[in-house]
Design an enzyme around this catalytic site. Sequence first.
Site: not given
Ligand code: OAD
Ligand code: ZN
Length: 249
Positions: A22, A26, A101, A103, A119, A127, A193
């Site tokens: 994510a 951002t 990860q 969407i 994800h 469905c 991430s």
């Molecule tokens: P997280 O929110 O856990 O981690 C995002 C990381 O990006 C954090 O450590 C932030 O500090 C860092 N960050 C934010 N902006 C940044 C930037 N401009 N440059 C560098 N780093 C930055 O997100 P994910 O690791 O993607 O799953 O989360 C994993 C999963 O948790 C998601 O896919 C979602 C959620 O539950 C599902 O929905 C299944």
């Molecule tokens: Zn159906």
Amino acid sequence: DEIEAVAAAICDAETTVAMSGAGVSTASGIPDFRGDDGLWERHDPMDFHIDRFRADPAGFWEDRVDLQAAIFEDESIGPNGAHDALADLEAAGQLDTLITQNIDGLHQEAGSENVVEIHGSAARVACRDCGRRFDADPVIERARDGELPPTCKECGGTLKPDTVLFGEQLPDHALMQSQSAAQDADLFLAVGSSLTVEPAASLPLVANERGATLVLANLESTPASGYADFDFRADVTDVLPRIRDRLVA
Ligand code: OAD
Ligand code: ZN
């Protein structure tokens, strides 16, 4: 410097795989989950649990309609320099697979082609009964018009956004693709991430155990930081374009 060293390692690597989280989006105005100002500051993680969908599909869809207006219909939200850099690296033959990860579809909008959405995708719905998948947009329109929850035109089953909720399995095909990409990587780049959600969190370690050079770029340290060959605690919109600029004319 370190950027130069990473660029050289990518150049040397036969197979380079990236995985985004994510934090890559951002800078486009889409909040992450666990960072400063992340979604967990305002939302209960249980709102994103499959049990909540099962208990209250109509309420879940109402939230999804709100999200549509806030993010997916906001014309000002598009790919940023980090998405662009990854797309440029792929186009230049320097990046083989991009596991995401996210969407939000912003990698594809930036031009990335070999994207594995572990994800799922906000652009589709599935469905619950027959498993058929459909474009999200017309279904979201129906939900907006009061069809809550929207149902499958083929079988009458309940439709769900085709994104992975807590308590759900990852799509088999995407999971297998991501695991084999991680195993085959000579260089694995994990960007934006927190590396806290399994099984995605393990992919950098799978690659590293097979001998891949591990490069991290994230504002905060991650559980993989101890294994990383390069660990940039930096903004991905800064680091990725700088790596790209060393590799792509
Ligand atoms: P997280 O929110 O856990 O981690 C995002 C990381 O990006 C954090 O450590 C932030 O500090 C860092 N960050 C934010 N902006 C940044 C930037 N401009 N440059 C560098 N780093 C930055 O997100 P994910 O690791 O993607 O799953 O989360 C994993 C999963 O948790 C998601 O896919 C979602 C959620 O539950 C599902 O929905 C299944
Ligand atoms: Zn159906």
